[in-house]
Write a protein that holds these residues in place. Structure first.
Motif, PDB file in Angstrom:
ATOM      1  N   SER A  76      22.147   7.790 -31.767  1.00  0.00           N
ATOM      2  CA  SER A  76      21.525   9.088 -31.765  1.00  0.00           C
ATOM      3  C   SER A  76      22.551   9.959 -32.998  1.00  0.00           C
ATOM      4  CB  SER A  76      21.313   9.947 -30.670  1.00  0.00           C
ATOM      5  OG  SER A  76      20.703   9.383 -29.738  1.00  0.00           O
ATOM      6  N   GLY A 115      15.118   0.299 -31.222  1.00  0.00           N
ATOM      7  CA  GLY A 115      15.539   1.613 -32.454  1.00  0.00           C
ATOM      8  C   GLY A 115      16.329   1.060 -33.678  1.00  0.00           C
ATOM      9  N   THR A 185      18.438   6.036 -34.456  1.00  0.00           N
ATOM     10  CA  THR A 185      17.515   6.200 -33.527  1.00  0.00           C
ATOM     11  C   THR A 185      17.871   5.737 -31.997  1.00  0.00           C
ATOM     12  OG1 THR A 185      15.903   4.735 -34.184  1.00  0.00           O
ATOM     13  CG2 THR A 185      15.656   6.787 -35.457  1.00  0.00           C
TER      14      THR A 185
END
Length: 553
Positions: A76, A115, A185
């Motif tokens: 993140s 991700g 992500t």
């Protein structure tokens, strides 16, 4: 031997072609082809901590297609900006910027399982170093795991800025560039860390080079009554005209280069169109060349005795307003509709004059518009003033009149030419015409230099004078007090062949006929004897006598 030669040749070709990129530093100056500059490599790479938390390592590696700038992102995490500036553009001044395309070669370092790396922001940097607000980031697509090239913007994309914001000066500035920030992500699980790698960044700018702007800026209608320098003006500057058919008129047009580049050699052709709507220039007129000889066209070029086709025009001070610094001689056209080539720099203007007429094909009451083009092309032309000609009915102008006596046919009647009186300061030798009908006519202009003839030497005066003279002789026979019935002889010296009537007038007798329809030589004397019906009284002094002159017409 053949294989070695092949390898050497291939290596030489690759080097000449500019590959590999690590041989090129600082970045090369890319030539400008047509309306595009680039793609150009950045000259400066840097980490910018305006956003995100992760620093880019080795940001200078984005100069060329060799090594990578890298950001190691945890799950993140968002990177700083990777800033690329100093692209070394040299776009010509006053160019119009049409679009900006950014090209980035990038990949992620691991896998896309659960991700991966995506764009966070991709924004341009202006010439002051300010990062602009519009982002062209593709936030939906994962970065590939091997080198992949992606483009942002486009040939007509100004990245959200208003028209005119981007200028050649801003693009050429060393601070102009682009920033990119990325996001990892991945949010959980093992191997959540990802590397974002950028190989190189390029920018391509599409633009329109500076152009001439040949502006049809003023016009004025002239009469065809003198040469190029001296003909009178029919109308004020930029004022339309109402004129009938079959009358040669002259149209003077001023062209000023209001652009940022010199014009090429331009052949200025005069064209016309029927006005559509309430004004010329709405884009709905259909223009065509004014022909030298019309077939069905409403106008044609007219050969004027006052002009020489192709002669240079001059800058007439009373004519059109100068709208640029320097006048360049144009041409006058009366046997063709197109000039030879005329070149205007960005500080020059010219004036062109055409002789033309509305012929019988023109429609009365219709308004026509005029413009000049480059032999039919309107490229680089702007029209801020359209000459207009409304074809009107013939104007019947009552200019002269003259009264006649009802004493003959249409070709043989007479008219009163005026009253000839003795000058009270010198009744012997001076007579003056006071009738307006005689004004300006050569045959009834008095000449005081002619000596008064006498009864004894009339022949001595027969050749005297160049203008007309009216005199009297034997005035001594007039009895102003004794009550006798006198007579006088009146002589007229004339320089035009006329038949005249001569009359004497006095308060007692009124009008007395002295001669009727007497033939006047050219030049020469004619006489008449005035015999009064009643004696003249003391009040009828000679200076109160006057003579009427009537000429046959």
């Amino acid at each position: 031997m053949t294989k070695r030669l092949l390898v050497i040749s291939l290596a030489a070709f690759m080097l000449l072609a500019g590959w590999p990129r690590f041989f090129i530093f600082p970045p090369p100056i890319t030539s400008v082809y047509g309306d595009s500059a680039g793609p150009r490599y950045t000259g400066t790479g840097a980490d910018d901590a305006t956003v995100g938390t992760v620093t880019w390592s080795s940001p200078t590696n984005i100069y060329a297609d060799t090594n990578y700038a890298t950001a190691a992102l945890g799950k993140s995490a968002v990177s700083h900006y990777l800033k690329a500036t100093n692209f070394g553009f040299t776009i010509p001044d006053n160019s119009t910027i049409n679009g900006i395309t950014v090209t980035i070669d990038r990949r992620e370092g691991n896998t896309q399982a659960a991700g991966g790396i995506k764009d966070n922001e991709v924004k341009l940097v202006d010439d002051t170093g300010v990062i602009l607000s519009t982002s062209r980031a593709d936030t939906a697509t994962f970065w590939p795991t091997s080198d992949g090239i992606v483009s942002y913007g486009g040939v007509s994309d100004n990245w959200g800025e208003t028209a005119g914001f981007w200028t050649s000066a801003k693009i050429n500035d060393l601070d102009f560039g682009v920033v990119i920030s990325v996001i990892n992500t991945k949010v959980s699980g093992g191997g959540a860390a990802e590397d974002a790698l950028v190989d190189y960044i390029q920018i391509t700018v599409t633009y329109t080079p500076p152009q001439p702007d040949l502006t049809q800026i003023h016009y004025r209608w002239r009469n065809d009554d003198n040469n190029e320098a001296s003909a009178s003006w029919r109308k004020d500057e930029d004022t339309s005209m109402n004129r009938t058919k079959s009358v040669t008129m002259r149209l003077r047009v001023e062209i000023s280069n209001e652009g940022f580049a010199d014009s090429s050699s331009t052949a200025y052709r005069i064209e016309y169109a029927t006005q559509v709507g309430g004004a010329c220039g709405g884009g709905d007129e259909s223009f065509a060349a004014v022909p030298v000889t019309a077939t069905s066209e409403p106008f044609d070029i007219q050969d004027s005795t006052n002009l020489t086709d192709g002669a240079s025009s001059t800058n007439i001070s009373s004519g059109l307003t100068d709208e640029n610094a320097t006048f360049v001689a144009g041409q006058v056209k009366d046997t063709s509709n197109e000039t030879s080539g005329i070149t205007l720099t960005t500080t020059q203007f010219t004036e062109i004059e055409y002789a033309l007429q509305a012929n019988t094909n023109a429609v009365t009451g219709t308004t026509y518009c005029f413009r000049v083009t480059n032999a039919g092309s309107t490229t680089y032309f702007t029209y801020s003033a359209y000459p207009q000609w409304t074809v009107g009915e013939p104007i019947m102008d009552q200019k002269h009149f003259r009264w006649r006596n009802d004493d003959g046919g249409e070709t043989s009647g007479t008219e009163d030419a005026g009253i000839i009186r003795p000058d009270t300061s010198d009744v012997t030798n001076n007579m003056a015409i006071t009738g307006s009908a005689c004004s300006g006519a050569a045959w009834c202009t008095l000449d005081d230099s002619v000596t008064q003839p006498t009864a004894g030497d009339i022949a001595d005066h027969a050749a005297e004078g160049t203008d007309n003279e009216l005199v009297t002789v034997n005035t001594g026979t007039i009895d102003l007090s004794g009550g006798t019935v006198p007579s006088i002889v009146v002589w007229l010296y004339a320089t035009g062949s006329e038949n005249v009537d001569l009359f004497a007038n006095d308060p007692t007798n009124g009008q007395t006929t002295c001669a009727s329809n007497a033939s006047v030589p050219d030049p020469g004397w004619v006489s008449g004897t005035c015999t009064f019906a009643s004696a003249l009284s003391q009040s009828d002094r000679y200076q109160y006598l006057f003579h009427s002159l009537r000429t046959s017409k």
